[in-house]
Design a protein around this motif. Structure first.
Motif, PDB file in Angstrom:
ATOM      1  N   LEU A   1      12.516 -24.850  -6.902  1.00 27.04           N
ATOM      2  CA  LEU A   1      11.564 -24.470  -5.656  1.00 27.04           C
ATOM      3  C   LEU A   1      11.477 -24.456  -4.618  1.00 27.04           C
ATOM      4  O   LEU A   1      10.784 -24.110  -3.786  1.00 27.04           O
ATOM      5  N   HIS A   2      12.622 -24.634  -3.930  1.00 26.54           N
ATOM      6  CA  HIS A   2      12.729 -24.696  -2.965  1.00 26.54           C
ATOM      7  C   HIS A   2      13.334 -23.265  -3.009  1.00 26.54           C
ATOM      8  O   HIS A   2      14.807 -23.172  -2.221  1.00 26.54           O
ATOM      9  N   GLU A   3      12.548 -22.128  -2.709  1.00 23.60           N
ATOM     10  CA  GLU A   3      13.034 -20.530  -2.477  1.00 23.60           C
ATOM     11  C   GLU A   3      12.140 -20.114  -1.865  1.00 23.60           C
ATOM     12  O   GLU A   3      10.660 -20.813  -1.215  1.00 23.60           O
ATOM     13  N   PRO A   4      12.583 -19.291  -0.873  1.00 21.70           N
ATOM     14  CA  PRO A   4      11.150 -18.289  -0.107  1.00 21.70           C
ATOM     15  C   PRO A   4       9.952 -18.025  -0.470  1.00 21.70           C
ATOM     16  O   PRO A   4       8.410 -18.504   0.168  1.00 21.70           O
TER      17      PRO A   4
ATOM     18  N   THR B   1      15.014 -15.047   3.171  1.00 23.90           N
ATOM     19  CA  THR B   1      15.250 -15.747   3.586  1.00 23.90           C
ATOM     20  C   THR B   1      14.974 -17.153   3.798  1.00 23.90           C
ATOM     21  O   THR B   1      13.882 -16.483   4.496  1.00 23.90           O
ATOM     22  N   ASP B   2      15.527 -18.402   4.250  1.00 26.15           N
ATOM     23  CA  ASP B   2      14.278 -19.825   4.663  1.00 26.15           C
ATOM     24  C   ASP B   2      14.447 -19.324   6.232  1.00 26.15           C
ATOM     25  O   ASP B   2      13.491 -19.779   6.730  1.00 26.15           O
ATOM     26  N   GLN B   3      14.867 -18.251   7.033  1.00 28.59           N
ATOM     27  CA  GLN B   3      14.880 -17.805   8.164  1.00 28.59           C
ATOM     28  C   GLN B   3      13.793 -16.726   8.523  1.00 28.59           C
ATOM     29  O   GLN B   3      13.534 -16.933   9.360  1.00 28.59           O
ATOM     30  N   PHE B   4      13.453 -16.280   7.676  1.00 29.50           N
ATOM     31  CA  PHE B   4      13.000 -15.061   7.347  1.00 29.50           C
ATOM     32  C   PHE B   4      11.609 -16.132   7.287  1.00 29.50           C
ATOM     33  O   PHE B   4      10.337 -15.511   7.877  1.00 29.50           O
TER      34      PHE B   4
END
Length: 319
Positions: A59-62, A141-144
């Motif tokens: 679940l470590h997704e945006p 992305t994680d940055q987004f």
């Protein structure tokens, strides 16, 4: 504490009295238990969802980070509003200090637009996933997500902070009875001896601008999603694509419906009981918070699996 019905005096008010459902006191009795249950469900379900997202690597997704942000906002809003309302219902503790009242006003004014903006970012996430699937891994992305969270917090805080500041700077020199269960800006500011026109205009412009922009962008996102889905020719592709954003659409629909009903009852307040807007205002802080994690938990297989794993861990440790 000043007398409840005192006239405008030179002494400044140090605390307020939350005077809700005085015309219908029986409402407090039949509302107290359902509201307590909804509060416990909201706290428990959102806490479980946050823990599941944190512990489950899949679940470590945006998309799930954004859902976690929504749960966090729900928890803060619930804790800001509902315990005080329940204290009034159960123990008749109506007094609230000046500083606590304006802190509650600040959190409500800033966190509700944060929720709305989070729904908008989630709609964009679904738009990219369905309309630009090949670009999804490079765009979302994680940055987004980090930039989106920063934007959500900065936008809401910057634009809504003046509302409680303007209210707190007013002179409250006599009346201290707030005809509400919560420290809503307009309910509090009308007790002031000063002119509150600027306060009302600013809140109206900011609230409508933020919420309207978010709802329009969400609507546009779903129109584009629907257009893309209708072009899909593969068997079952349309249903599968729509199912990925079904939970999100249900929650947005519920969030916006309650908000619109609340607005219309305020507009038509001469035709409805004055208790109705107060009731809707309270429910708007707890019902979406209780439903958000449940809807996603029921409709999302990955979250279901994560919760099952979490429960298995808890059971194993208890043995």
């Amino acid at each position: 504490m000043l007398p409840y019905n005192s006239s405008c005096l030179s002494t400044e008010v140090s605390d307020f009295i939350l005077n809700c459902f005085v015309r219908s006191p029986s409402w407090q009795h039949w509302l107290s238990l359902p509201l307590s249950i909804l509060f416990l469900v909201a706290m428990g379900a959102n806490a479980i969802l946050l823990i599941t997202i944190q512990l489950e690597a899949s679940l470590h997704e945006p998309m799930y980070y954004l859902l976690g942000l929504l749960s966090l906002l729900d928890i803060v809003l619930c804790l800001t509003v509902i315990p005080k309302v329940l204290a009034i219902f159960w123990f008749d503790l109506r007094s609230i200090s000046f500083s606590t009242c304006f802190l509650q006003m600040f959190i409500m004014n800033s966190f509700l637009p944060m929720e709305s903006c989070t729904f908008m970012v989630m709609a964009y996430d679904r738009y990219v996933a369905i309309c630009k699937p090949l670009y999804y891994p490079t765009i979302i992305t994680d940055q987004f997500v980090a930039k989106a969270v920063l934007f959500i917090v900065a936008r809401s805080t910057f634009l809504t902070t003046p509302t409680p500041i303007l209210s707190a700077r007013l002179h409250y020199c006599g009346k201290n009875i707030i005809e509400n269960c919560i420290c809503a800006n307009l309910s509090v500011s009308k007790l002031s001896c000063d002119n509150v026109t600027l306060n009302k205009i600013y809140q109206l412009i900011v609230a409508w601008t933020l919420l309207s922009c978010d709802l329009i962008l969400i609507f546009v996102s779903y129109i584009l999603i629907l257009k893309t889905v209708l072009r899909l020719k593969a068997k079952g592709a349309a249903a599968k694509a729509l199912s990925t954003c079904g939970s999100h659409f249900i929650l947005i629909l519920f969030f916006s419906t309650i908000l619109l009903v609340l607005v219309f009852t305020h507009i038509a307040k001469k035709k409805v009981s004055p208790e109705i807007p107060i009731l809707l205002n309270v429910l708007h802080h707890v019902i979406p918070a209780a439903l958000n994690p449940i809807v996603y938990g029921v409709r999302t297989q990955e979250i279901k699996k994560g919760i099952r794993k979490l429960l298995r861990r808890v059971v194993e440790r208890c043995k």
